[in-house]
Design an enzyme around this catalytic site. Sequence first.
Site, PDB file in Angstrom:
ATOM      1  N   SER A   1       0.503   8.831  -3.492  1.00  0.00           N
ATOM      2  CA  SER A   1       0.567   9.627  -2.269  1.00  0.00           C
ATOM      3  C   SER A   1       0.456  11.083  -2.676  1.00  0.00           C
ATOM      4  O   SER A   1       0.756  11.442  -3.822  1.00  0.00           O
ATOM      5  CB  SER A   1       1.902   9.387  -1.549  1.00  0.00           C
ATOM      6  OG  SER A   1       2.124  10.350  -0.534  1.00  0.00           O
TER       7      SER A   1
ATOM      8  N   TYR B   1      11.197   7.931  -1.380  1.00  0.00           N
ATOM      9  CA  TYR B   1       9.744   7.760  -1.360  1.00  0.00           C
ATOM     10  C   TYR B   1       9.087   8.696  -2.363  1.00  0.00           C
ATOM     11  O   TYR B   1       8.240   8.297  -3.174  1.00  0.00           O
ATOM     12  CB  TYR B   1       9.220   8.027   0.048  1.00  0.00           C
ATOM     13  CG  TYR B   1       7.741   7.805   0.223  1.00  0.00           C
ATOM     14  CD1 TYR B   1       7.244   6.542   0.525  1.00  0.00           C
ATOM     15  CD2 TYR B   1       6.835   8.850   0.083  1.00  0.00           C
ATOM     16  CE1 TYR B   1       5.879   6.328   0.689  1.00  0.00           C
ATOM     17  CE2 TYR B   1       5.474   8.650   0.243  1.00  0.00           C
ATOM     18  CZ  TYR B   1       5.005   7.395   0.550  1.00  0.00           C
ATOM     19  OH  TYR B   1       3.647   7.183   0.711  1.00  0.00           O
TER      20      TYR B   1
END
Length: 252
Positions: free
Chosen positions: A134, A147
């Site tokens: 990401s 995350y």
Amino acid sequence: MTTTIALVTGGTSGIGLGIVRRLQQDGMTVAALDLDTDKNRQVAQEAGVLFIPANLAEREACKKAIEMVSTELGGLDVLVNNAGFQHISPIKDFPEDTWDTMLHVMLTAPFLLSRYGWDLLGRSGRGRIINIASVHGQVASPFKSAYISAKHGLIGFTRTAALEGAETGITVNAICPAYVRTPLVDKQLADQARTRNLPIEEVVSRVMLEPAAIKHLLEPEDVAALVSYVASRAAWGMTGSVLNLDLGWTAR
């Protein structure tokens, strides 16, 4: 000509389903790994791919998943570590068990699947491990501690595995998308609005796209197209790379 066999985790929705469909178009035999639900089984069946039911928060499930691919499809050439989920909360309120689960699904499971599949990937001499990281593997945002920690770790794992895999022809790369239009992102809207005290209709423009140069959400097909290239023979010389698909986020 032998068939290329691919395993995509989180493969029945969002980015994962987009990758499954693209690799099928590329002529690969594909297995989709996801949680064991009727909906996920149906999606895999409709897509015409092998469904592998697994909870990646469980260590043994990772081993069984690789064994199932080997038994049912006869090998493994491409491993796409895509599965993940998000929880948005300040650190002081972040549930400890959620932290543990998120790191296991998004960091430990890619390691375990790579470890258990290493010999299979090396056997063909053209193995590919593609980690869907990401933009948050390189930059941080508030309220997403687990995350972001997992995605930063996944990039470190990518680089290490690339060095170890080179001798046997295994390449390992990471793809770092910005926000992609998926059910997972849709579910974040209310949480982002709550933690940032914003109207929900302003979350996309003021949070998700504010740091980006290109003011449009990505689509799953955009990520899948890059996966297709990294998985191809043309990308034989690419390993240890961190490929940004971030709408210009990190160009600042």
